[in-house]
Design a protein around this motif. Structure first.
Motif, PDB file in Angstrom:
ATOM      1  N   ALA A 265       0.833  -1.206   0.000  1.00 50.69           N
ATOM      2  CA  ALA A 265       0.000   0.000   0.000  1.00 50.69           C
ATOM      3  C   ALA A 265       0.872   1.263   0.000  1.00 50.69           C
ATOM      4  O   ALA A 265       0.618   2.201  -0.773  1.00 50.69           O
ATOM      5  N   SER A 266       1.883   1.318   0.835  1.00 46.40           N
ATOM      6  CA  SER A 266       2.727   2.515   0.883  1.00 46.40           C
ATOM      7  C   SER A 266       3.553   2.652  -0.400  1.00 46.40           C
ATOM      8  O   SER A 266       3.767   3.767  -0.887  1.00 46.40           O
ATOM      9  N   ALA A 267       3.986   1.538  -0.974  1.00 43.48           N
ATOM     10  CA  ALA A 267       4.725   1.586  -2.241  1.00 43.48           C
ATOM     11  C   ALA A 267       3.816   2.068  -3.373  1.00 43.48           C
ATOM     12  O   ALA A 267       4.241   2.852  -4.226  1.00 43.48           O
ATOM     13  N   ARG A 268       2.577   1.615  -3.371  1.00 45.31           N
ATOM     14  CA  ARG A 268       1.613   2.051  -4.396  1.00 45.31           C
ATOM     15  C   ARG A 268       1.418   3.567  -4.325  1.00 45.31           C
ATOM     16  O   ARG A 268       1.363   4.238  -5.347  1.00 45.31           O
ATOM     17  N   GLU A 269       1.374   4.115  -3.117  1.00 47.85           N
ATOM     18  CA  GLU A 269       1.151   5.547  -2.933  1.00 47.85           C
ATOM     19  C   GLU A 269       2.310   6.389  -3.456  1.00 47.85           C
ATOM     20  O   GLU A 269       2.098   7.521  -3.888  1.00 47.85           O
ATOM     21  N   ARG A 270       3.516   5.885  -3.420  1.00 53.07           N
ATOM     22  CA  ARG A 270       4.666   6.679  -3.857  1.00 53.07           C
ATOM     23  C   ARG A 270       5.181   6.249  -5.231  1.00 53.07           C
ATOM     24  O   ARG A 270       6.205   6.742  -5.702  1.00 53.07           O
ATOM     25  N   LEU A 271       4.463   5.377  -5.902  1.00 51.91           N
ATOM     26  CA  LEU A 271       4.899   4.818  -7.183  1.00 51.91           C
ATOM     27  C   LEU A 271       5.178   5.893  -8.227  1.00 51.91           C
ATOM     28  O   LEU A 271       6.226   5.863  -8.882  1.00 51.91           O
ATOM     29  N   GLU A 272       4.272   6.820  -8.408  1.00 52.61           N
ATOM     30  CA  GLU A 272       4.450   7.853  -9.429  1.00 52.61           C
ATOM     31  C   GLU A 272       5.721   8.656  -9.172  1.00 52.61           C
ATOM     32  O   GLU A 272       6.570   8.799 -10.047  1.00 52.61           O
ATOM     33  N   ARG A 273       5.877   9.167  -7.972  1.00 56.44           N
ATOM     34  CA  ARG A 273       7.005  10.034  -7.620  1.00 56.44           C
ATOM     35  C   ARG A 273       8.346   9.304  -7.657  1.00 56.44           C
ATOM     36  O   ARG A 273       9.327   9.803  -8.195  1.00 56.44           O
ATOM     37  N   ASP A 274       8.381   8.100  -7.076  1.00 52.05           N
ATOM     38  CA  ASP A 274       9.660   7.431  -6.868  1.00 52.05           C
ATOM     39  C   ASP A 274      10.072   6.478  -7.988  1.00 52.05           C
ATOM     40  O   ASP A 274      11.241   6.110  -8.080  1.00 52.05           O
ATOM     41  N   VAL A 275       9.116   6.070  -8.812  1.00 49.72           N
ATOM     42  CA  VAL A 275       9.446   5.105  -9.867  1.00 49.72           C
ATOM     43  C   VAL A 275       9.034   5.620 -11.246  1.00 49.72           C
ATOM     44  O   VAL A 275       9.875   5.831 -12.111  1.00 49.72           O
ATOM     45  N   LEU A 276       7.767   5.828 -11.463  1.00 44.20           N
ATOM     46  CA  LEU A 276       7.284   6.169 -12.801  1.00 44.20           C
ATOM     47  C   LEU A 276       7.857   7.484 -13.316  1.00 44.20           C
ATOM     48  O   LEU A 276       8.135   7.604 -14.510  1.00 44.20           O
ATOM     49  N   ALA A 277       8.064   8.449 -12.452  1.00 45.40           N
ATOM     50  CA  ALA A 277       8.622   9.743 -12.870  1.00 45.40           C
ATOM     51  C   ALA A 277      10.036   9.604 -13.430  1.00 45.40           C
ATOM     52  O   ALA A 277      10.513  10.491 -14.133  1.00 45.40           O
ATOM     53  N   ARG A 278      10.684   8.494 -13.156  1.00 40.99           N
ATOM     54  CA  ARG A 278      12.053   8.267 -13.635  1.00 40.99           C
ATOM     55  C   ARG A 278      12.098   7.505 -14.958  1.00 40.99           C
ATOM     56  O   ARG A 278      13.179   7.218 -15.472  1.00 40.99           O
ATOM     57  N   SER A 279      10.938   7.145 -15.503  1.00 40.75           N
ATOM     58  CA  SER A 279      10.830   6.440 -16.789  1.00 40.75           C
ATOM     59  C   SER A 279      11.764   5.238 -16.877  1.00 40.75           C
ATOM     60  O   SER A 279      12.608   5.144 -17.782  1.00 40.75           O
ATOM     61  N   PRO A 280      11.633   4.279 -15.968  1.00 42.12           N
ATOM     62  CA  PRO A 280      12.540   3.129 -15.975  1.00 42.12           C
ATOM     63  C   PRO A 280      12.281   2.195 -17.151  1.00 42.12           C
ATOM     64  O   PRO A 280      11.172   2.146 -17.687  1.00 42.12           O
ATOM     65  N   ARG A 281      13.320   1.473 -17.554  1.00 40.40           N
ATOM     66  CA  ARG A 281      13.188   0.416 -18.565  1.00 40.40           C
ATOM     67  C   ARG A 281      12.877  -0.917 -17.916  1.00 40.40           C
ATOM     68  O   ARG A 281      12.193  -1.751 -18.491  1.00 40.40           O
ATOM     69  N   VAL A 282      13.460  -1.159 -16.735  1.00 36.16           N
ATOM     70  CA  VAL A 282      13.286  -2.406 -16.000  1.00 36.16           C
ATOM     71  C   VAL A 282      13.051  -2.050 -14.534  1.00 36.16           C
ATOM     72  O   VAL A 282      13.765  -1.199 -13.990  1.00 36.16           O
ATOM     73  N   VAL A 283      12.071  -2.708 -13.913  1.00 39.45           N
ATOM     74  CA  VAL A 283      11.808  -2.492 -12.493  1.00 39.45           C
ATOM     75  C   VAL A 283      11.782  -3.851 -11.804  1.00 39.45           C
ATOM     76  O   VAL A 283      11.025  -4.737 -12.201  1.00 39.45           O
ATOM     77  N   CYS A 284      12.626  -3.999 -10.801  1.00 38.48           N
ATOM     78  CA  CYS A 284      12.662  -5.212  -9.985  1.00 38.48           C
ATOM     79  C   CYS A 284      11.953  -4.898  -8.667  1.00 38.48           C
ATOM     80  O   CYS A 284      12.331  -3.946  -7.977  1.00 38.48           O
ATOM     81  N   ILE A 285      10.938  -5.681  -8.367  1.00 37.26           N
ATOM     82  CA  ILE A 285      10.102  -5.417  -7.203  1.00 37.26           C
ATOM     83  C   ILE A 285      10.298  -6.507  -6.154  1.00 37.26           C
ATOM     84  O   ILE A 285      10.203  -7.695  -6.466  1.00 37.26           O
ATOM     85  N   THR A 286      10.548  -6.086  -4.934  1.00 40.45           N
ATOM     86  CA  THR A 286      10.569  -6.999  -3.785  1.00 40.45           C
ATOM     87  C   THR A 286       9.630  -6.418  -2.743  1.00 40.45           C
ATOM     88  O   THR A 286      10.055  -5.716  -1.833  1.00 40.45           O
ATOM     89  N   LEU A 287       8.361  -6.677  -2.929  1.00 38.10           N
ATOM     90  CA  LEU A 287       7.329  -6.186  -2.017  1.00 38.10           C
ATOM     91  C   LEU A 287       6.466  -7.344  -1.554  1.00 38.10           C
ATOM     92  O   LEU A 287       6.299  -8.323  -2.264  1.00 38.10           O
ATOM     93  N   GLY A 288       5.898  -7.185  -0.391  1.00 39.33           N
ATOM     94  CA  GLY A 288       4.961  -8.175   0.140  1.00 39.33           C
ATOM     95  C   GLY A 288       5.396  -8.767   1.461  1.00 39.33           C
ATOM     96  O   GLY A 288       4.555  -9.203   2.249  1.00 39.33           O
ATOM     97  N   GLY A 289       6.688  -8.796   1.711  1.00 39.32           N
ATOM     98  CA  GLY A 289       7.173  -9.376   2.960  1.00 39.32           C
ATOM     99  C   GLY A 289       6.662  -8.637   4.186  1.00 39.32           C
ATOM    100  O   GLY A 289       6.270  -9.253   5.181  1.00 39.32           O
ATOM    101  N   ASN A 290       6.622  -7.314   4.116  1.00 37.42           N
ATOM    102  CA  ASN A 290       6.114  -6.544   5.254  1.00 37.42           C
ATOM    103  C   ASN A 290       4.596  -6.694   5.384  1.00 37.42           C
ATOM    104  O   ASN A 290       4.065  -6.675   6.490  1.00 37.42           O
ATOM    105  N   ASP A 291       3.911  -6.851   4.254  1.00 35.78           N
ATOM    106  CA  ASP A 291       2.475  -7.128   4.316  1.00 35.78           C
ATOM    107  C   ASP A 291       2.234  -8.445   5.050  1.00 35.78           C
ATOM    108  O   ASP A 291       1.376  -8.523   5.932  1.00 35.78           O
ATOM    109  N   LEU A 292       2.993  -9.467   4.678  1.00 35.65           N
ATOM    110  CA  LEU A 292       2.874 -10.775   5.321  1.00 35.65           C
ATOM    111  C   LEU A 292       3.159 -10.652   6.812  1.00 35.65           C
ATOM    112  O   LEU A 292       2.368 -11.105   7.645  1.00 35.65           O
ATOM    113  N   LYS A 293       4.252  -9.995   7.153  1.00 31.67           N
ATOM    114  CA  LYS A 293       4.644  -9.817   8.559  1.00 31.67           C
ATOM    115  C   LYS A 293       3.587  -9.052   9.350  1.00 31.67           C
ATOM    116  O   LYS A 293       3.321  -9.360  10.509  1.00 31.67           O
ATOM    117  N   ASN A 294       2.951  -8.065   8.699  1.00 28.31           N
ATOM    118  CA  ASN A 294       1.977  -7.217   9.379  1.00 28.31           C
ATOM    119  C   ASN A 294       0.549  -7.761   9.332  1.00 28.31           C
ATOM    120  O   ASN A 294      -0.373  -7.080   9.786  1.00 28.31           O
TER     121      ASN A 294
END
Length: 136
Positions: A12-41
């Motif tokens: 959820a927090s990554a989704r909220e900052r996606l535009e600013r922190d990722v999409l605004a940089r126009s990446p060619r490749v994005v490697c995502i490691t998300l979900g572990g904190n969701d599982l833990k929480n």
């Protein structure tokens, strides 16, 4: 290579900052490691993977290749391991089924019981490279 990860991030927090922190940089490749904190929480699997799917699809809509690092925690994983596989099938994202393979349980590669150190992240980077190199 830009590390846009934030310690403690949830899907959820990554989704909220996606535009600013990722999409605004126009990446060619994005490697995502998300979900572990969701599982833990205790975030329900359905909610975490709905957030993750939104993230993946928004990145893909900009034309970037997405690789997702899955985690599979035996007995306590609440189906998250399957969730990564299902997400990759639905979206066409490249899957690294167990991004922590060869890292977890090896003190020389860990900064604490659940987080890799620099050497551990180097191993993780190799997992991602093996998964995406044919697409580059």
């Amino acid at each position: 290579m830009i590390n846009a990860g934030v310690p403690g991030d949830t899907t959820a927090s990554a989704r909220e900052r996606l535009e600013r922190d990722v999409l605004a940089r126009s990446p060619r490749v994005v490697c995502i490691t998300l979900g572990g904190n969701d599982l833990k929480n205790g975030v329900p699997r359905e909610k975490a993977f709905a957030n993750l799917e939104t993230i993946v699809r928004r990145i893909q809509a900009q034309g970037a290749l997405v690789a997702v690092g899955g985690i599979d925690v035996p007995m306590f994983g609440r189906g998250y391991g399957d969730g990564y596989r299902e997400l990759a099938e639905r979206t066409g994202a490249v899957l690294v089924p167990d991004v922590f393979a060869g890292i977890m349980g090896k003190p020389a590669l860990m900064s604490d019981p659940i987080h890799p150190n620099g050497d551990g992240y180097a191993v993780m980077a190799k997992h991602f490279h093996r998964a995406i190199r044919r697409y580059l």
